[in-house]
Write a protein that holds these residues in place. Structure first.
Motif, PDB file in Angstrom:
ATOM      1  N   ARG A 164      -4.128  -9.973  -1.952  1.00 39.28           N
ATOM      2  CA  ARG A 164      -4.389  -8.552  -1.725  1.00 39.28           C
ATOM      3  C   ARG A 164      -3.304  -7.714  -2.380  1.00 39.28           C
ATOM      4  O   ARG A 164      -2.114  -8.040  -2.255  1.00 39.28           O
ATOM      5  N   TRP A 165      -3.702  -6.626  -3.020  1.00 38.29           N
ATOM      6  CA  TRP A 165      -2.751  -5.701  -3.644  1.00 38.29           C
ATOM      7  C   TRP A 165      -2.965  -4.320  -3.024  1.00 38.29           C
ATOM      8  O   TRP A 165      -3.803  -3.562  -3.467  1.00 38.29           O
ATOM      9  N   PRO A 166      -2.202  -4.029  -1.974  1.00 38.49           N
ATOM     10  CA  PRO A 166      -2.342  -2.694  -1.385  1.00 38.49           C
ATOM     11  C   PRO A 166      -1.776  -1.627  -2.317  1.00 38.49           C
ATOM     12  O   PRO A 166      -0.815  -1.864  -3.052  1.00 38.49           O
ATOM     13  N   GLN A 167      -2.395  -0.486  -2.306  1.00 40.69           N
ATOM     14  CA  GLN A 167      -1.981   0.655  -3.102  1.00 40.69           C
ATOM     15  C   GLN A 167      -1.816   0.302  -4.584  1.00 40.69           C
ATOM     16  O   GLN A 167      -0.746   0.517  -5.178  1.00 40.69           O
ATOM     17  N   PRO A 168      -2.823  -0.260  -5.211  1.00 41.24           N
ATOM     18  CA  PRO A 168      -2.698  -0.541  -6.659  1.00 41.24           C
ATOM     19  C   PRO A 168      -2.583   0.741  -7.475  1.00 41.24           C
ATOM     20  O   PRO A 168      -2.017   0.726  -8.567  1.00 41.24           O
ATOM     21  N   VAL A 169      -3.113   1.855  -6.943  1.00 36.57           N
ATOM     22  CA  VAL A 169      -3.008   3.150  -7.615  1.00 36.57           C
ATOM     23  C   VAL A 169      -2.036   3.996  -6.811  1.00 36.57           C
ATOM     24  O   VAL A 169      -2.245   4.220  -5.607  1.00 36.57           O
TER      25      VAL A 169
ATOM     26  N   ALA B 201       0.050   7.076  -5.049  1.00 42.08           N
ATOM     27  CA  ALA B 201      -0.460   8.277  -4.395  1.00 42.08           C
ATOM     28  C   ALA B 201      -0.415   9.489  -5.299  1.00 42.08           C
ATOM     29  O   ALA B 201      -1.155  10.455  -5.098  1.00 42.08           O
ATOM     30  N   SER B 202       0.429   9.443  -6.345  1.00 35.35           N
ATOM     31  CA  SER B 202       0.509  10.572  -7.271  1.00 35.35           C
ATOM     32  C   SER B 202      -0.673  10.646  -8.217  1.00 35.35           C
ATOM     33  O   SER B 202      -0.872  11.667  -8.881  1.00 35.35           O
TER      34      SER B 202
END
Length: 946
Positions: free
Chosen positions: A311-316, A318-319
């Motif tokens: 699992r890759w949380p926050q691949p993108v 927040a900016s």
């Protein structure tokens, strides 16, 4: 760039690594499966130490999982697809299975109604989840299908095969249809044990539905446009090395995730650049086989060949725009964008529209946004033609020129999966299989008792064929050094060598061929002792605007010039029916086709008629009916026949069947591919949906009853009138083939059956007090005995006046034989087309009676007038003697006999000349012919008037 360590959620390491399926749902669950035959359901909002739920029912390795609205599915190598309830591991039942082929891919459509299942078989099953017995088969591959994916609308399905083909299917109708075959993009991997076989070769559709992404053989990501089905661009980066093994699109279409040996990459779908990268640590030999975005949060997960779910949380970050929520940037990609009017020469203030017009849309500053609008936005909201034409203040009119229908061979189909039909008719089928270097030709007959199947290897690659009553005809195009030629293979010849080849000159090729001839009188399975009917006829149309007629033994008989572009043709027992384009197509949509019947025996034109193809339609098929009449079928689904084709230049096209009015078409989307026409049935192959040609395996021939498209809806009289008209036309065909007898026992029986139907119509007319209709129906009766029955019907309803008129019709029929009238009418018709003889000599014209004075264009014969001949010296005595002799003969004739047709005048009858005026009498005396022929009678004094 965000980077996190991987979390080992599955500890199993398989001895024979296989891909592990991983799919995320909107319920924050991940489904994985592998070689341990288990499907694990992970909760993505829990920690890595949370024990997952497990489904145990599979007997062999899990190869695919898919989720829907109210269920999720698993497929395994035991060929079974199992269904489980939503958020549950309880088995609900089997969707399909039992064929022994391992399942390779599963995909549920966006509406959750159907599932596409691919396996080791070269077909894809499209199964209705509500009714699993409702299955459609998608065949178009020679090897297995590795992946299946859906278009966002659910109307298209893309399948990626082991042979390297991507096929786009239109599944919006009941019968799926191939939309496009795309070759040369994805790699071809046919060995299921090869490491590359587990790579994800899916066609990933963008959320706009205007293009899809696919990994290529050159380690790139191709963008295939839906409008042209061609590669419009690629996604490449120097850091992305090796094969692209998996692809996944973010829920809002802004980001594309790809995996390779170098790691996981996040691409921008706007500018096609790599934004973020995740370097995969830990297991360097593992290959990522599946990627999936969470539909509800900023989360990316994948599985690899080592059995690990990551699992890759926050691949993108927040900016950046969120991969799930629709932002202003996402709206540019997925929401229709309207272009501003293009600048013209006179639009001086067009560039200031954004400033002066407060309602103008704000500009969006994106890298290469023209590509976004062209490929995505503008294709989603097509404006009406009227609005687009008036944007610049001017009305533009688009003129559509009708495309000319190209030449075609009746009964042939284009190539499909290296197979095609060269001919499919009532005699049999010619199938061809492309083996790259050569073709395999199989000729099969519907009646296997009369002819033996033919199989041979074709090194010339024949592209035209015609299956006739006496033999099979083939033609090949010119290639390299060998010219085009035609080969004829007669059936069951009595000689040791019956096959022959007819070569065409250099630069000449065949555009159409036809084999005709009479029906065989004996079986053609074995070599016969000779058939005096010969081996039929061969017709070859070339690109030189001509047709060449040859005999069945290869004798070249004649070459006839065509007065138009060749379109198609068919050969019957006695003639060849050739369709040409008379001039050019019209601007309003007419193909302008002409049909000509050329007789085999004397090469004369029997009929020449315009084809009744409506504007905007095309000719789909031409053939010969069971009774020998020409027939044609157009793109509107209407069948036409020519019953009176034997009457020179007097035939017409009859609308025999309109397939759009068939009862079986109600609620169905189907079309019909013609094969032949019998007396009562239209023989065809039924095509489903948008299918245009029959596929393989060979479909069965269906029978549709022929019904004239009459418009009367009376439940009793309508069918009788239609059957009477259709049967009458059939009887005309049979009569035209006879001699002067014009009748046989079969025709008499059919006429008697028609009379019975006419009596029913007469009875119904009498019952409803429609007396003129009853009398007209009576005049249509064939046999005189039928008039008595009609009279009894009129008497039953106490219609005395109608009875008398029926009796009068019977008397007229008995006095004037209807067959004799028909015989005279035929002679009159045939006489109008008799050949014009050359001018005859005067003595021939005077001694021979001419058959038709309108056919003799020579000068009239000279009239002999001996009395007006000039006098010659020495002839006075002879003339006096001849005159005396003539007077004596005339006197004897008047006394002994009277001319035929005239009454002999009595001796005491007063001479009519005594009542004539002197002027009239003197005028008659001046006529030599009257004086020479007159003789004084008793009581008359020739000198009295002087």
């Amino acid at each position: 760039m965000p980077c996190i360590l991987q979390r080992r959620l599955v500890s199993n390491t398989y001895q024979n690594p296989r891909p592990v399926a991983g799919v995320l749902t909107r319920h924050r669950l991940a489904y994985t499966g592998g070689n341990d035959t288990l499907v694990r359901v992970w909760k993505m909002d829990k920690g890595s130490d949370e024990e997952p739920d497990v489904a145990y029912e599979a007997g062999e390795s899990i190869t695919a999982v898919a989720t829907g609205e109210d269920c999720w599915l698993s497929g395994s190598e035991d060929s079974e697809v199992r269904r489980y309830g939503r958020n549950s591991t309880a088995l609900e039942g089997l969707v399909t299975g039992g064929n022994g082929a391992a399942v390779r891919s599963l995909a549920i459509d966006p509406k959750g109604k159907r599932v596409a299942v691919s396996s080791e078989e070269p077909v894809v099953k499209l199964i209705d989840l509500q009714d699993t017995l409702k299955v459609s088969l998608l065949s178009g591959y020679t090897k297995c299908v590795r992946k299946v994916t859906w278009h966002p609308s659910g109307s298209l399905l893309t399948t990626s095969g082991a042979d390297g083909k991507i096929i786009v299917w239109d599944v919006s109708e009941d019968e799926p249809k191939q939309e496009k075959v795309i070759e040369g993009v994805i790699p071809a991997v046919s060995d299921s044990e090869a490491p590359e076989f587990v790579h994800d070769c899916s066609a990933v559709w963008h959320t706009s539905g205007q293009h899809f992404y696919a990994p290529t053989r050159t380690h790139e990501i191709a963008i295939i446009s839906r409008s042209s089905w061609t590669k419009t661009s690629t996604l490449t980066d120097d850091s992305s090395l090796g094969d692209v093994t998996a692809l996944a699109l973010s829920p809002n279409g802004l980001y594309l995730a790809s995996a390779s040996q170098a790691g996981v990459f996040i691409w921008s779908t706007h500018n096609r650049r790599v934004l973020f990268r995740y370097v995969h640590p830990g297991t360097p030999n593992a290959t990522i086989t599946h990627l999936a975005w969470s539909p509800s949060q900023n989360l990316l997960a994948w599985t690899d060949t080592e059995g690990i779910l990551t699992r890759w949380p926050q691949p993108v970050p927040a900016s950046s725009p969120d991969p799930v929520k629709l932002s202003s940037v996402a709206a540019v990609t997925t929401v229709p964008v309207k272009r501003k009017p293009e600048l013209s020469l006179f639009d001086e203030d067009a560039a200031d529209d954004g400033k002066t017009n407060p309602e103008a849309e704000p500009d969006v500053d994106l890298d290469n946004d023209d590509w976004i609008l062209d490929d995505i936005g503008i294709g989603m909201d097509d404006e009406p033609e009227e609005q687009r034409s008036k944007k610049d203040g001017f009305v533009k009119e688009m003129v559509s020129v009708t495309k000319a229908q190209p030449p075609f061979q009746p009964g042939s189909t284009p190539w499909t999966n290296k197979k095609r039909y060269l001919d499919y008719n009532m005699i049999g089928v010619i199938e061809v299989t492309d083996q790259d270097t050569h073709h395999i030709v199989n000729v099969e007959f519907h009646d296997k008792t009369t002819r033996k199947a033919i199989h041979f290897t074709d090194h010339f690659k024949y592209d035209l064929a015609s299956l006739g009553e006496r033999g099979a005809l083939f033609a090949c195009p010119p290639e390299n050094d060998h010219p085009a030629h035609v080969t004829y293979k007669p059936y069951g010849t009595w000689a040791s060598q019956g096959e022959w080849t007819y070569e065409l000159p250099k630069g000449v090729r065949a555009v159409g061929i036809a084999a005709g001839g009479p029906r065989a009188t004996k079986s053609q399975r074995v070599m016969s002792d000779g058939d005096i009917q010969g081996y039929g006829n061969v017709v070859v149309a070339t690109n030189q605007h001509e047709i060449t007629l040859l005999s069945g033994t290869g004798i070249e008989r004649i070459s006839l010039g065509l007065d138009g572009d060749y379109v198609t043709m068919v050969a019957g027992t006695e003639f060849a029916f050739v369709v040409t384009r008379d001039g050019a197509t019209t601007i309003d949509g007419s193909q302008n086709l002409m049909g000509t019947i050329w007789e085999f025996d004397d090469f004369s034109v029997l009929q020449k008629q315009k084809l009744p193809i409506p504007k905007g339609s095309t000719l789909k098929w031409v053939g010969i009916t069971e009774d020998g009449a020409p027939a044609l079928y157009d793109s509107n689904g209407v069948l036409y026949t020519m019953p009176r084709f034997r009457m020179p230049l007097r035939a017409s096209w009859v609308r025999s069947l309109d397939t759009n009015t068939l009862e079986r078409r109600e609620g169905k989307d189907e079309s019909y591919w013609p094969v032949g026409v019998t007396a009562d049935n239209f023989m065809c192959l039924i095509l489903k949906g948008r299918q245009e040609y029959p596929g393989f395996p060979r479909p069965l021939i269906q029978e549709l009853p022929i019904r004239y498209p009459f418009r009367r809806r009376d439940p009793k009289e309508g069918p009788l009138e239609e059957h009477f008209a259709r049967e009458s036309m059939l009887l005309n065909i049979k009569r035209d083939a006879l001699g002067d007898e014009l009748t046989t026992d079969e025709i008499s029986r059919r006429e008697l059956a028609l009379d019975k139907e006419l009596i029913q119509l007469i009875q119904n007319a009498c019952k409803n007090d429609r007396l003129p209709r009853a009398l007209e129906l009576t005049s249509m009766l064939h046999h005189t005995a039928s008039f008595d029955m009609a009279t009894k019907v009129a008497g039953f309803y106490h219609l005395v006046g109608l009875q008398e008129k029926m009796e009068a019709l019977k008397e007229d029929r008995m006095s004037d034989d209807r067959l004799e009238i028909a015989r005279e009418k035929r002679k009159r018709w045939m006489g109008d087309s008799d050949p014009v003889p050359p001018p005859r000599l005067p003595e021939e014209r005077s001694s021979t009676r001419r058959h038709n004075p309108f056919q003799d264009f020579g000068p009239p014969p000279a009239i002999s007038r001996p009395g007006l001949a000039p006098a010659r010296p020495g002839d006075s005595h002879r003339a006096s003697t001849m005159t005396s002799s003539r007077h004596a003969e005339d006197s004897e004739m008047h006394q002994d006999s009277s001319p035929a047709g005239k009454r002999k005048r009595p001796e005491d009858e007063h001479d009519i000349r005594q009542s004539l005026s002197p002027e009239v009498e003197n005028a008659s005396k001046r006529r030599f012919s009257v004086e020479a022929a007159s003789k004084p009678t008793a009581g008359s004094n020739p000198k009295a008037s002087e």
